[in-house]
Design an enzyme around this catalytic site. Sequence first.
Site, PDB file in Angstrom:
ATOM      1  N   HIS A   1      -4.826   1.857   7.150  1.00 19.86           N
ATOM      2  CA  HIS A   1      -3.458   2.374   7.317  1.00 19.86           C
ATOM      3  C   HIS A   1      -3.166   3.449   6.260  1.00 19.86           C
ATOM      4  CE1 HIS A   1       1.074   1.590   7.843  1.00 19.86           C
ATOM      5  NE2 HIS A   1       1.000   2.343   6.760  1.00 19.86           N
TER       6      HIS A   1
ATOM      7  N   HIS B   1      -2.680   7.940   6.414  1.00 19.96           N
ATOM      8  CA  HIS B   1      -1.623   8.790   5.854  1.00 19.96           C
ATOM      9  C   HIS B   1      -2.194  10.103   5.307  1.00 19.96           C
ATOM     10  CE1 HIS B   1       2.114   6.486   5.989  1.00 19.96           C
ATOM     11  NE2 HIS B   1       1.512   5.403   5.539  1.00 19.96           N
TER      12      HIS B   1
ATOM     13  N   CYS C   1       5.509   0.038   7.551  1.00 17.59           N
ATOM     14  CA  CYS C   1       5.212   1.149   6.649  1.00 17.59           C
ATOM     15  C   CYS C   1       6.491   1.511   5.902  1.00 17.59           C
ATOM     16  CB  CYS C   1       4.734   2.349   7.466  1.00 17.59           C
ATOM     17  SG  CYS C   1       4.363   3.804   6.485  1.00 17.59           S
ATOM     18  N   LEU C   2       6.361   1.784   4.605  1.00 21.34           N
ATOM     19  CA  LEU C   2       7.538   2.149   3.813  1.00 21.34           C
ATOM     20  C   LEU C   2       8.155   3.458   4.323  1.00 21.34           C
ATOM     21  CD1 LEU C   2       6.169   1.238   0.265  1.00 21.34           C
ATOM     22  CD2 LEU C   2       7.846  -0.040   1.615  1.00 21.34           C
TER      23      LEU C   2
ATOM     24  N   GLY D   1       0.843  -1.191   0.000  1.00 25.79           N
ATOM     25  CA  GLY D   1       0.000   0.000   0.000  1.00 25.79           C
ATOM     26  C   GLY D   1       0.877   1.239   0.000  1.00 25.79           C
TER      27      GLY D   1
END
Length: 184
Positions: A148, A152, A106-107, A58
Amino acid sequence: MSNDALVMKVSTMAVLPILTAPDPILKSKAKRVEAVDERIRRLMADMLETMYKAPGIGLAAPQIGVLDRVVVMDIGKTEETREPIRMANPEIIWASDEDNTYEEGCLSVPEHYSNVVRPAEVKVRYLDEAGQHKELHADGLLATVVQHEMDHLDGILFIDHISSLKRNMILRKLLKAKKEAAES
Ligand code: NI
């Protein structure tokens, strides 16, 4: 440059750098998309390419420094079973009373993972890449991913759902890693 070359250049997707915490853009609220036009479709394509390359399941536009309410997801296991989802202006219109706990990453928070409790099922209303109104009923992993990614858009990271003690420890480590990277 010939027309063909120009078309090729415009349609080529780009892998973009992903911002990591702490970063003020990741704490900012993204603005609603007025219309799903070529710019938004291009953004969605670039975000998917960036997400697949990372690799991740994602990505939200603020993670690449764009404050538009756009997210992309794909929980397909392999390249052959890719099922990309592109959303503009996603809104949760229903959430289950039942919760689910997943270990999230999370990236933008690389190499850190933590259990996060969220509603187990959600219904999301959004605009797809053609600007059509759509609804997604998500459960399991996809329910967690969509919540999630939507967080953001409001400047919320998964570490904002955990204890401040653990959050601050992760942020200190990320800041230290950034400083080391800048010095080397
Ligand atoms: Ni994330």
